[in-house]
Each structure stands twice: as C-alpha cells, then as structure tokens.
Design a protein around this motif. Structure first.
Motif, PDB file in Angstrom:
ATOM      1  N   CYS A 465     -18.485   8.642   7.796  1.00 38.83           N
ATOM      2  CA  CYS A 465     -17.478   7.689   7.339  1.00 38.83           C
ATOM      3  C   CYS A 465     -16.842   6.960   8.517  1.00 38.83           C
ATOM      4  O   CYS A 465     -16.399   7.586   9.479  1.00 38.83           O
ATOM      5  CB  CYS A 465     -16.390   8.412   6.534  1.00 38.83           C
ATOM      6  SG  CYS A 465     -15.054   7.337   5.970  1.00 38.83           S
ATOM      7  N   SER A 466     -16.800   5.633   8.426  1.00 42.10           N
ATOM      8  CA  SER A 466     -16.104   4.788   9.404  1.00 42.10           C
ATOM      9  C   SER A 466     -14.871   4.197   8.738  1.00 42.10           C
ATOM     10  O   SER A 466     -14.966   3.604   7.657  1.00 42.10           O
ATOM     11  CB  SER A 466     -17.011   3.660   9.895  1.00 42.10           C
ATOM     12  OG  SER A 466     -18.137   4.166  10.567  1.00 42.10           O
ATOM     13  N   ILE A 467     -13.716   4.355   9.368  1.00 42.97           N
ATOM     14  CA  ILE A 467     -12.447   3.874   8.817  1.00 42.97           C
ATOM     15  C   ILE A 467     -11.952   2.700   9.645  1.00 42.97           C
ATOM     16  O   ILE A 467     -11.749   2.825  10.856  1.00 42.97           O
ATOM     17  CB  ILE A 467     -11.382   4.984   8.833  1.00 42.97           C
ATOM     18  CG1 ILE A 467     -11.869   6.198   8.041  1.00 42.97           C
ATOM     19  CG2 ILE A 467     -10.055   4.476   8.293  1.00 42.97           C
ATOM     20  CD1 ILE A 467     -11.049   7.441   8.303  1.00 42.97           C
ATOM     21  N   VAL A 468     -11.781   1.561   8.995  1.00 40.52           N
ATOM     22  CA  VAL A 468     -11.229   0.384   9.668  1.00 40.52           C
ATOM     23  C   VAL A 468      -9.886   0.074   9.028  1.00 40.52           C
ATOM     24  O   VAL A 468      -9.807  -0.259   7.835  1.00 40.52           O
ATOM     25  CB  VAL A 468     -12.148  -0.845   9.548  1.00 40.52           C
ATOM     26  CG1 VAL A 468     -11.581  -1.997  10.368  1.00 40.52           C
ATOM     27  CG2 VAL A 468     -13.556  -0.507   9.996  1.00 40.52           C
ATOM     28  N   GLY A 469      -8.820   0.228   9.791  1.00 41.95           N
ATOM     29  CA  GLY A 469      -7.476  -0.044   9.294  1.00 41.95           C
ATOM     30  C   GLY A 469      -6.705  -0.901  10.278  1.00 41.95           C
ATOM     31  O   GLY A 469      -7.262  -1.389  11.269  1.00 41.95           O
ATOM     32  N   LYS A 470      -5.425  -1.064  10.003  1.00 40.01           N
ATOM     33  CA  LYS A 470      -4.580  -1.898  10.851  1.00 40.01           C
ATOM     34  C   LYS A 470      -3.339  -1.118  11.244  1.00 40.01           C
ATOM     35  O   LYS A 470      -2.667  -0.515  10.403  1.00 40.01           O
ATOM     36  CB  LYS A 470      -4.180  -3.173  10.104  1.00 40.01           C
ATOM     37  CG  LYS A 470      -3.309  -4.120  10.906  1.00 40.01           C
ATOM     38  CD  LYS A 470      -4.047  -4.694  12.109  1.00 40.01           C
ATOM     39  CE  LYS A 470      -3.189  -5.723  12.838  1.00 40.01           C
ATOM     40  NZ  LYS A 470      -3.829  -6.209  14.076  1.00 40.01           N
ATOM     41  N   SER A 520      -8.444   1.095  14.547  1.00 41.35           N
ATOM     42  CA  SER A 520      -7.192   0.561  14.015  1.00 41.35           C
ATOM     43  C   SER A 520      -6.957  -0.881  14.450  1.00 41.35           C
ATOM     44  O   SER A 520      -5.852  -1.395  14.317  1.00 41.35           O
ATOM     45  CB  SER A 520      -6.009   1.421  14.471  1.00 41.35           C
ATOM     46  OG  SER A 520      -5.772   1.234  15.861  1.00 41.35           O
ATOM     47  N   ASP A 521      -7.993  -1.531  14.968  1.00 42.09           N
ATOM     48  CA  ASP A 521      -7.832  -2.899  15.471  1.00 42.09           C
ATOM     49  C   ASP A 521      -7.747  -3.920  14.348  1.00 42.09           C
ATOM     50  O   ASP A 521      -7.421  -5.081  14.581  1.00 42.09           O
ATOM     51  CB  ASP A 521      -9.001  -3.258  16.398  1.00 42.09           C
ATOM     52  CG  ASP A 521      -9.119  -2.290  17.571  1.00 42.09           C
ATOM     53  OD1 ASP A 521      -8.111  -1.620  17.881  1.00 42.09           O
ATOM     54  OD2 ASP A 521     -10.206  -2.193  18.157  1.00 42.09           O
ATOM     55  N   GLY A 522      -8.065  -3.491  13.126  1.00 41.73           N
ATOM     56  CA  GLY A 522      -7.918  -4.367  11.973  1.00 41.73           C
ATOM     57  C   GLY A 522      -9.122  -5.249  11.713  1.00 41.73           C
ATOM     58  O   GLY A 522     -10.082  -5.294  12.481  1.00 41.73           O
ATOM     59  N   ILE A 523      -9.052  -5.953  10.603  1.00 45.34           N
ATOM     60  CA  ILE A 523     -10.079  -6.887  10.177  1.00 45.34           C
ATOM     61  C   ILE A 523      -9.446  -8.277  10.234  1.00 45.34           C
ATOM     62  O   ILE A 523      -8.337  -8.473   9.731  1.00 45.34           O
ATOM     63  CB  ILE A 523     -10.518  -6.565   8.729  1.00 45.34           C
ATOM     64  CG1 ILE A 523     -10.948  -5.099   8.640  1.00 45.34           C
ATOM     65  CG2 ILE A 523     -11.631  -7.490   8.243  1.00 45.34           C
ATOM     66  CD1 ILE A 523     -10.920  -4.545   7.247  1.00 45.34           C
ATOM     67  N   PRO A 524     -10.065  -9.221  10.912  1.00 43.32           N
ATOM     68  CA  PRO A 524     -11.463  -9.296  11.352  1.00 43.32           C
ATOM     69  C   PRO A 524     -11.739  -8.789  12.769  1.00 43.32           C
ATOM     70  O   PRO A 524     -12.880  -8.874  13.224  1.00 43.32           O
ATOM     71  CB  PRO A 524     -11.743 -10.798  11.267  1.00 43.32           C
ATOM     72  CG  PRO A 524     -10.432 -11.435  11.617  1.00 43.32           C
ATOM     73  CD  PRO A 524      -9.386 -10.540  11.034  1.00 43.32           C
ATOM     74  N   ASN A 525     -10.749  -8.289  13.497  1.00 40.74           N
ATOM     75  CA  ASN A 525     -10.949  -7.945  14.907  1.00 40.74           C
ATOM     76  C   ASN A 525     -12.090  -6.961  15.129  1.00 40.74           C
ATOM     77  O   ASN A 525     -12.755  -6.986  16.163  1.00 40.74           O
ATOM     78  CB  ASN A 525      -9.658  -7.377  15.499  1.00 40.74           C
ATOM     79  CG  ASN A 525      -8.566  -8.423  15.630  1.00 40.74           C
ATOM     80  OD1 ASN A 525      -8.863  -9.612  15.720  1.00 40.74           O
ATOM     81  ND2 ASN A 525      -7.330  -7.998  15.612  1.00 40.74           N
TER      82      ASN A 525
END
Length: 558
Positions: A465-470, A520-525
């Motif tokens: 699992c890869s978690i992309v958050g802000k 935690s760099d966020g989307i779209p980063n």
C-alpha cells in the motif's frame, strides 16, 4: 492430461482516487462539504450571508441564485416572498407556470426540514459537525421507514414523517452536486495551471499504457484478444462523485487516439485506449452529438471482437477499468426503465463549462443545451435540469442522480451500482498494489476494508500500500518502516488533527507497517517534476520496484 492452473489477470495496481486528490484545484472534500452545509444553518445570520459563507465565492450571481433557491425550497429563517424569487429565477414563465414549477420543486426537495435536521446533529459548530452524522440520521430512518422529531426555530418540536425524508435526502444530494459544480467552474476559470498539471499526469498514464502494450505484444496477433494484452495494469476506483479525473482521461485518450500516435499488430493498425466502466455496459450521452443519443464506452466483449486477428477493424484497443462504486454526479437513473445514462458535458476540452449536469435554476445550466423537443419543452416550463434518458426518452432531473452517501447505512443500490461494486471487488482480489490518493480508508467504508483485509490474509502474494496525503510536515518523497514511525510521532506533536494520521493507522491495521509507504507532499506534487508530471515519478507511484520487480508491469527503458 495435465491440467493447467487458471488465474485470471486483473489490474495489478488499484488507485483509490479520494476527495483529497482534487483538493488542489479547489474541489471540496467531504469535511469541507460538511462545513459548507453547516454554514447554511448558522443561527442569527441572514440567509445571504449564510450562502456567501457556504459557497465561499464572492460571486453575486451565484450567491443570489443559491439564496433564492433555498427560499423557494422553504428556508425557515427568511421571510422574503417566494414569488419574488420565482420571478427572478424564472422570468420567462407566467405566474401560473411559476406556481406549477414551485409545487414541482417542493414536491422533490425540502430544505426547511433539512435545515431542522442539521440543527439536531451532533457537533454544533462547523469544526465539530460531521456530514456522516447527517447521512446516518437520514439513511437510518429512511431504511426503517420511521419519522422523528427535529429542531424548529419557532421553539416547538416538529415531527418529520418518513415520507418527507426522501425529499430531504434529495436536497442534500442536490446541494452537494451544486457545491462541486461551482468548484469546477471556479477551477476552469482560476486554477487552470493546476488543472494542466493533472492533465500532464494523465498524459503520462497514456504513454505508460502504450509502452506497456508494445512490451506485452510478442508479435503474435492471437495475443491481442487476451486480457494479458488488452487490460491496463492499473485500475482507478473513484471514491468521489465528481467526474473530473475521468474527464481528463477521456480527453487525453481521445486526442491521442485521433492522432493515431502508435500502431501495433500484423498488419500494423492504430492502437487506441479506452475505458471499461467497471463491468456495467452503461450509455453515455454523446458529448458532441446533436441529440440525446447514447454512446457506449468499450468493455471487454467489444475489445475482443475489435482485436480479433480474423477481422481488419482499422484499430487495436486496450481498456482500463474505471469504477464509480458510490455513483457519479453525472449519472442519471431513469425513473421509468431504470437504465443508467451518463452525462459528460456538451463539448470536448478540459475547460468546458458543461461537464457537470444542469441544476434546477437557469443560472446553473453552465453551457447545457437541450437536444430534443422534449428537453426544450421541459426547459420552457422551468425544468432546467431535465435530461432525457437515452434509452426510453423519459425525462430525468437532478434528484435522479444515484449517489451513495458516506453513511453507515448504505441501503439498497441500483442494479448497475451493484454490478460496478461486484466487478471492483473481484478486481481488488487480484491486485498487488493499492494506492490511496487522497483517500483515508474511513471506518464506514467497510466494503473496501473487508475486501482488502481478505485479500491480504489469503497470503497468495504480497499486498503493498502506498499512501499519498497532504500535510504541512513534508516527507519529501517516500518514507518506509522506521521512517513512518518517526514521522507519526512528529505529526502527532505538531499537527495532531491531521487526517493523514488516521489514514496511516488504517493502512497499518490492514497491511502491516512493513507493507506500506507514505508520501505527505500531496497531489499533484507526488508526480510532478517542476510544473509537469514526470514519467519516472508516475512509474514509481504506480509500480514501485520493490513490489513489481520482475513482474509483467516492468517496462523497457523509455
């Protein structure tokens, strides 16, 4: 005779596209929708000011229209004569026609009772109010066919009968679609540069799937009809009701398909990419058509026929799975035949104002135009949001959008949502990598938690699992293992209310800390290199080498 094992191919990466994934372009997340809805019932504040605080745009046209809409639907605090609002919003109707339209709207929606129910929900402040509590109250009583007592500004306790709750729910659904519609209108006007970054992400996805096709094609035409070739190695599960990501994919695929950028097969034919909408063969209202006629997206049946080497069809095709398990604001369920028609705007291009379907007031048409005599007559009688079913011709309205609310009481789904969810569940059982893009795996989404837990516990292969958050506390890329533990300690101290904490905890419970990574760099980063998406970053996002080394998604150098 030796029997071979049969293990059907499914996408190896499943991308959960949550509300946080489009927050950068200004589309409201579930918590911010909750804040907006709560602001509409702030006591002691004028309706105009409530609306201004709720929609968060200093646009007098939008503010005045939403204000009038709520008065028309029975705002209990505003005393303005509703006939004035009807004249402003429906200037082309006669007085008799306005009265007819007013009755139709109040038969379908009930803002007054929604207002009263919001006032009895737990969390009597915009910081503490939870939209899920509102959904739970409505859905529990609708399922039980029971009414209940709610707040009343006059001091008594009005009983809301169960028959009114469908109208209340329709109102909540309509306001949610309205807020997202306004967010998208603002995005195409003021956040175009960020939309371009998302578009560059989709362009990379197109390139990866074309390159994947050439890597998987061994020069034997019979392989073209096999899932190993024609099915994308990633799927998208949109937890959002908005169609923005699908619209990006539609446009990028159409542009490249029309240009015939690449060829494959013997003899070489143009390779084109399309979407399978999760097992349901739904109809899409033709985007650039002149009538409400239906256009069918591709599914695996069609792909196998087109790719059949016995037929020169002029193209070879690959498809990607795209799921809307909670429904979509562009969907309309026909009240007559029960079939699903999807509305995706009236013209191509990312910045089309007409992507979202029209809403009940003329101000909120945003480029929608009638395409039949029936739709034209409906508009002339004030049914601005009327869209014909592409199958039987029955008129549908905003409340016919089949949206599953984020509630602990899911209720009964239309058959097509059940079909989508079934196909999605099977697909998840075959995945190797789950990517949470702005999606927090909340406790009420028990379907996904249970399916993923069952998939992990079968133990056939590793589930990562890869978690992309802000967060304001950046990870500057991916962190693993002890790095996650250290990060959690820091974020609890410096940003204890961060939703990323809950997401990481949920993922740890389901997958184990050794099988997750966090950004935690966020989307779209997470996928950008400068102002555009990077091929290497997108590959690492979807196919991290520690999971996919030696797998079929490994690609040649680009």
């Amino acid at each position: 005779m030796k029997m071979l094992e049969y293990k059907p191919i499914w996408p190896e990466t499943a991308v959960f596209w949550g509300a946080g994934a489009t927050a950068a372009i200004g589309v409201r997340t579930t918590p911010t929708i909750g804040v907006s809805i709560y602001r509409l019932v702030i006591p002691g504040v004028s309706l105009r000011e409530r609306v201004k605080q709720a929609i968060q745009y200093d646009n007098s046209t939008w503010i005045n229209a939403v204000k009038d809409l709520l008065i028309i639907l029975g705002d209990p605090e505003d005393s303005e004569d509703v006939s004035n609002c009807m004249r402003r919003q429906y200037p082309n109707l006669s007085d008799v026609e306005r009265q007819t339209r007013l009755k139709q709207l109040r038969d379908s929606y009930d803002w007054g009772n929604l207002y009263n129910i919001i006032r009895i929900c737990p969390g009597q402040s915009e910081e503490d109010f939870e939209l899920s509590d509102l959904f739970n109250i409505l859905d529990m009583h609708i399922q039980n066919n029971q009414g209940f007592y709610a707040y009343n500004h006059a001091g008594d306790e009005p009983f809301i009968p169960s028959g009114k709750l469908i109208q209340v729910r329709n109102t909540l659904k309509m306001l949610t679609v309205l807020l997202h519609t306004l967010d998208f209108q603002n995005a195409i006007l003021n956040n175009r540069s960020i939309l371009n970054q998302y578009e560059s992400f989709v362009e990379v996805l197109y390139k990866l799937m074309v390159d994947e096709a050439h890597d998987l094609y061994p020069g034997m035409n019979k392989k073209l009809t096999q899932r190993e070739f024609y099915l994308f190695s990633y799927s998208i599960i949109s937890m959002n009701w908005d169609p923005i990501l699908l619209w990006l994919l539609f446009n990028v695929h159409k542009k490249n398909n029309d240009l015939k950028r690449t060829h494959i097969g013997i003899p070489p034919m143009p390779l084109k990419l399309f979407h399978d909408m999760g097992g349901h063969f739904m109809g899409v209202r033709q985007i650039d058509g002149q009538t409400p006629q239906v256009w069918y997206p591709f599914n695996e049946t069609v792909v196998q026929r087109i790719n059949d080497p016995e037929h020169v069809t002029g193209r070879r095709v690959r498809v990607g799975k795209f799921y809307f398990p909670h429904g979509c604001s562009g969907w309309r369920e026909c009240p007559n035949c029960g079939k699903l028609t999807m509305y995706m705007g009236s013209d191509w291009g990312l910045n089309t104002a007409s992507l979202f379907p029209p809403l009940p007031l003329p101000v909120f048409q945003f480029g929608f135009q009638a395409r039949s005599a029936e739709e034209f007559r409906a508009q002339n009688m004030g049914k601005i949001d009327a869209i014909q079913c592409s199958f039987c011709g029955t008129l549908t309205e905003t409340f016919d959008a089949p949206l599953i609310m984020q509630s602990n009481f899911k209720g009964f789904h239309p058959s097509f949502i059940e079909e989508v969810q079934r196909d999605m569940r099977v697909s998840l059982e075959g995945t190797k990598h789950v990517v949470l893009m702005g999606y927090s795996l909340p406790l009420d989404d028990v379907i996904y938690r249970s399916v993923l837990s069952a998939r992990k516990n079968r133990g056939e292969s590793k589930l990562f699992c890869s978690i992309v958050g802000k967060s304001s506390i950046l990870t500057n890329g991916w962190i693993y293992g002890t790095g996650i533990e250290q990060y959690m300690k820091r974020i609890k101290e410096e940003e204890p209310e961060s939703s990323l904490i809950k997401t990481i905890k949920s993922a740890q419970e389901l997958f184990g800390i050794e099988n997750i990574r966090v950004c935690s760099d966020g989307i779209p980063n997470v996928f950008l290199n400068g102002e555009k998406a990077s091929v290497d970053k997108v590959k690492d996002l979807l196919y991290p080498t520690n999971v996919f080394q030696g797998n079929r998604v490994e690609r040649k150098s680009m």
